[in-house]
Design an enzyme around this catalytic site. Structure first.
Site, mmCIF file in Angstrom:
data_model
loop_
_atom_site.group_PDB
_atom_site.id
_atom_site.type_symbol
_atom_site.label_atom_id
_atom_site.label_comp_id
_atom_site.label_asym_id
_atom_site.label_seq_id
_atom_site.Cartn_x
_atom_site.Cartn_y
_atom_site.Cartn_z
ATOM 1 N N ASP A 1 35.207 38.873 41.813
ATOM 2 C CA ASP A 1 35.356 39.661 40.598
ATOM 3 C C ASP A 1 36.460 40.685 40.881
ATOM 4 O OD1 ASP A 1 35.172 40.854 38.134
ATOM 5 O OD2 ASP A 1 32.997 41.079 38.168
HETATM 6 C C1 BGC Z 1 34.539 41.783 35.026
HETATM 7 C C2 BGC Z 1 34.723 40.283 34.972
HETATM 8 C C3 BGC Z 1 36.049 39.953 34.353
HETATM 9 C C4 BGC Z 1 37.142 40.632 35.147
HETATM 10 C C5 BGC Z 1 38.534 40.365 34.613
HETATM 11 C C6 BGC Z 1 35.723 42.482 35.642
HETATM 12 O O1 BGC Z 1 35.646 43.864 35.446
HETATM 13 O O2 BGC Z 1 33.364 42.092 35.740
HETATM 14 O O3 BGC Z 1 33.682 39.702 34.232
HETATM 15 O O4 BGC Z 1 36.232 38.571 34.308
HETATM 16 O O5 BGC Z 1 36.923 42.034 35.107
HETATM 17 O O6 BGC Z 1 38.744 40.990 33.419
#
Ligand code: BGC
Length: 789
Positions: A287
């Protein structure tokens, strides 16, 4: 000089004939992805190239403490502005850059581009995942997925960062709307269908957030302390079903730690369980900004680091040189990344149209939203109400529909159809002065509202407009009925609250009371529409409403979908995939959610938004949602699986293929539409297993199916196959799935609390339904809840 020119000339000539120059000049040719084997390409890569392939290009963000993007990367134009991330290209080896974009409710990209005023790049806002799961319709999820996939591809994105599949451990989870259910079977089957749909368009998915990522509180440093059985049966199971049923191209590891180790740095999670046990063949990415040790991430099998920064690339190269990261490990990570790249539109040279069929997808969104809405209550057959009728429409979100949540689960859609617009289009007449009052109020409140700290942060809700009895009384005289909406929004970075969020605010309570008093005094009905992303408290006020429709956060077409259901154009067939508890205190994790900060524990990371070290102890173990309510005798407001229809169904003739379980058993049941209109029923099969060595929930969902649209009088027989794995629980002592000996009860019904047919069968001798590795064990014993204790 002459030789150089000669060689160059020769190279051009040979290239024109399609031959590599090196063959003639004696050097071995530079391999190219797709032309040479992946292994040959890896062998030709320098350590720096390998590391740069595995570490994303970073994000153009100015957040204090976050390493900046390199100037070289900053100079590379984005293929899709607003996409969440990119990987590095290595042109000399024919390796393109991949573009990754959120998310679970639609393709989240910038709707406008600098220097390109002539057109827009809006994406469809589909209904949120919790609504989609409430359809219990895997075929619908596949179709919705296919629409997502086309949009992803047509906008030039290679991998959609969806679906979100964390379990609704607690109704306050700030991102629950992005996730499907409190139940792993529903979660896994919905995700598998959705992934198959998306990937049918030739783009990838990233099932996320793997795993046990149940809240937003200190999310980057929170340790989920959870037992092996609960992990296997509840928090990993959905992912297992999706991996085995759809082979997503990628998995996104989560922010949190599990039993003391960051998910993105856990070899147990990402290699032993995900790859060795389940057979996952794609790549794992972090993530965004997750974890604190890129070398550990590589070793764990977390192949790609997102969004990435130059320091991480250097750390990988240094570790290889220092011998603390083996080249063999790094090569494995690179191979997996290349295998995914080979399948991508970017590699295939796909020329994206930037013209997805938004009209067609809007229709899919409208249909899906209506299919997942849940009719919670319908006293005296209040609904449907066929137009034309005069409706007095109350509640902020009647005029400003909440299409979805915030953060990366948000979408930049072109429009949102409000309830007011949807009802008007359907032929209802609406009170114009109410519209004017609400519109003015909302505009004033919005102007006063403080801007969120960062653009993707949750926005403060507009407080419900206070209404006075003196104003409502005359409306009750003029209109045929009242419709009151209650709206909720949440999103990344923040969990929901109990006061005024799970419970109604004083203004909302008073709105319902005032409207109900006025309309009931005139013998007129009151319908409440819940425009929410997760459960709210209903028990204290629901008797004042004649009907309650749970519209969820229904996406951009929401107003039309609500009108479709209210008018009876669509007979509601959504069922709760998450329980509505009577009181927050009844939730099994009420005391342990969202966990606590651990004073004195050294921060693991340090930057703005990193939060503080925390832990959440999952004391409820496997007793999440209905597994708890049904076993511990706690009555929820609306049970898991609940949902009404405009028709009635009877269940009959449950037949089990055998009284003794011999490795496989089939259950057949016939459902008949005994009412006056066509409708669909969600048939749920729960199993009560004998409590032996392991305690067992009173019932667990083991199979489900949705009928076809049945005409009045029409029947359908549904059959469910149960194998040993469907009977089994995870025994941590033996690291195995076991079906204990004894009598099993099959309960087929319309909800977890509405069982219509039962049957029993026996398992003579304990069956081992699967062996697993000892993995992810807690560091010290957890005092878990047990029935009878
Ligand atoms: C989130 C993810 C997301 C990623 C990219 C993160 O803050 O937890 O779910 O895909 O950002 O935007």
């Amino acid at each position: 000089m002459g030789r150089t020119i000669g060689a160059a000339f020769l190279a051009v000539l040979l290239a024109l004939c399609g031959l590599p120059a090196a063959t003639v000049t004696g050097q071995s040719p530079t391999p190219r992805l797709g032309k040479s084997s992946v292994k040959e390409v890896v062998a030709a890569m320098s350590d720096e190239e390998k590391a740069s392939l595995l570490v994303g290009m970073g994000m153009n963000l100015d957040v204090p403490g976050l390493p900046a993007m390199s100037p070289e990367d900053r100079a590379i134009p984005e293929r899709v502005p607003g996409a969440a991330g990119r990987t590095h290209a290595i042109p000399r080896l024919g390796i393109p850059s991949l573009t990754l974009a959120d998310g679970p409710a639609g393709v989240r990209i910038d709707p406008r581009r600098k220097g390109d005023d002539a057109r827009t790049y809006h994406a469809t806002a589909f209904p949120v995942a919790t609504l989609l799961a409430s359809s219990w319709d895997t075929e619908l999820l596949r179709r919705v997925g296919a629409a997502f996939g086309e949009e992803t591809r047509d906008y030039g994105v290679d991998i959609l960062l969806a679906p979100g599949m964390n379990i609704h451990r607690n109704p306050l989870g700030g991102r629950n709307f992005e996730y499907y259910s409190e139940d792993p079977l529903v979660t896994g089957r919905m995700a598998a269908a959705f992934v198959n749909g998306v990937q049918s368009a030739g783009v990838g998915t990233s099932i996320k957030h793997f795993a046990a990522n149940s809240q937003e509180f200190n999310r980057m440093q929170s340790d989920s302390v959870v037992g092996e059985r609960a992990l296997r049966e509840i928090y990993l199971k959905g992912f297992e079903i999706a991996v085995k049923g759809a082979q997503p191209w990628t998995v996104m590891s989560s922010y949190n730690l599990i039993n003391g180790t960051y998910a993105s740095q856990s070899r147990d999670l990402l290699t032993t369980v995900l790859r060795e046990e389940w057979g996952f063949r794609g790549l794992v990415m972090t993530d965004w900004f997750a974890g604190n040790d890129v070398v550990e991430q590589m070793k764990a099998g977390n192949d790609v680091i997102m969004p990435g920064n130059p320091g991480q690339t250097r750390a990988i190269v240094d570790a290889v040189r220092a011998g603390t990261l083996s080249r063999q490990q790094l090569d494995e990570n690179v191979e997996r990344a290349l295998d995914v790249i080979l399948r991508s539109p970017a590699f295939k040279g796909h020329r994206h149209s930037n013209q997805p069929d938004l009209k067609a997808h809007a229709l899919v969104a409208r249909e899906a939203a209506a299919e997942g809405m849940v009719l919670l209550g319908n006293g005296g057959g209040t609904l449907p109400i066929t137009p034309p009728r005069k409706i007095a429409l109350f509640g902020n979100s009647s005029y400003e529909l909440i299409a979805g949540g915030t953060g990366s689960g948000d979408v930049n859609e072109a429009y949102t159809v409000s309830l007011e617009q949807g009802l008007a289009e359907a032929g209802y007449s609406l009170d114009a002065s109410l519209k004017e009052t609400y519109t003015r109020y909302i505009a004033e409140q919005k102007a006063k509202r403080p801007a969120p700290l960062l653009p993707f942060f949750p926005v403060a809700p507009i407080p419900e407009m206070p209404v006075e009895a003196g104003h409502v009384g005359p409306k009750a005289g003029e209109a045929d009925l009242a419709l009151v909406t209650v709206g909720r929004s949440s999103g990344e970075f923040e969990d929901r609250k109990v006061e005024g969020d799970f419970t109604l605010s004083a203004a909302e309570q008073s709105l319902i009371q005032t409207v109900a008093d006025a309309f009931h005094a005139q013998g007129k009905k009151v319908v409440v529409v819940l425009n929410v992303g997760g459960p709210i408290e209903v028990a204290s006020w629901r008797d004042r409403a004649d009907a309650i429709l749970l519209a969820w956060q229904p996406g951009q077409e929401g107003g039309r979908s609500v009108a479709d259901v209210l008018s009876g154009k669509v007979n509601p067939s959504g069922r709760l995939a998450t329980t509505f508890p009577a009181r927050f205190e009844d939730v099994p994790s009420a005391k342990t959610f969202p966990g606590r900060e651990v004073p004195g524990r050294e921060p693991l990371i340090n930057f703005l938004l990193a939060g503080r070290p925390a832990e959440a102890v999952y004391e409820e173990g496997i007793f999440v949602g209905y597994r708890y309510y049904g076993t511990f005798g706690v009555k929820p407001a609306y049970p898991f699986g609940h949902g009404l229809s405009y028709t009635d169904f009877t269940y009959g003739g449950l037949k089990l293929s055998s009284k003794q379980f011999g490795g496989k058993l089939t259950a057949a049941v016939t459902v008949t539409n005994t009412g006056k209109v066509a409708g669909r029923e969600v048939v749920q099969l729960y199993l009560g297993a004998p409590a032996g060595r392991l305690s067992k929930p009173a019932a667990e969902l083991r199979a489900f199916a949705k009928t076809n649209l049945l005409r009045p009088g029409q029947s359908q027989t549904l059959t469910f196959d149960l194998g040993a794995a469907d009977l089994a629980s995870f025994d941590p002592a033996a690291s195995s799935w076991v079906a204990e000996a004894g009598t099993y009860t099959v309960k087929v019904g319309a909800s977890s609390a509405d069982v219509r047919q039962t049957g029993t069968f026996d398992v003579k001798r304990e069956i081992t339904a699967g062996r697993a590795n000892r993995a992810l064990a807690p560091r010290s014993p957890i005092r878990e809840m047990r029935p009878g204790s």
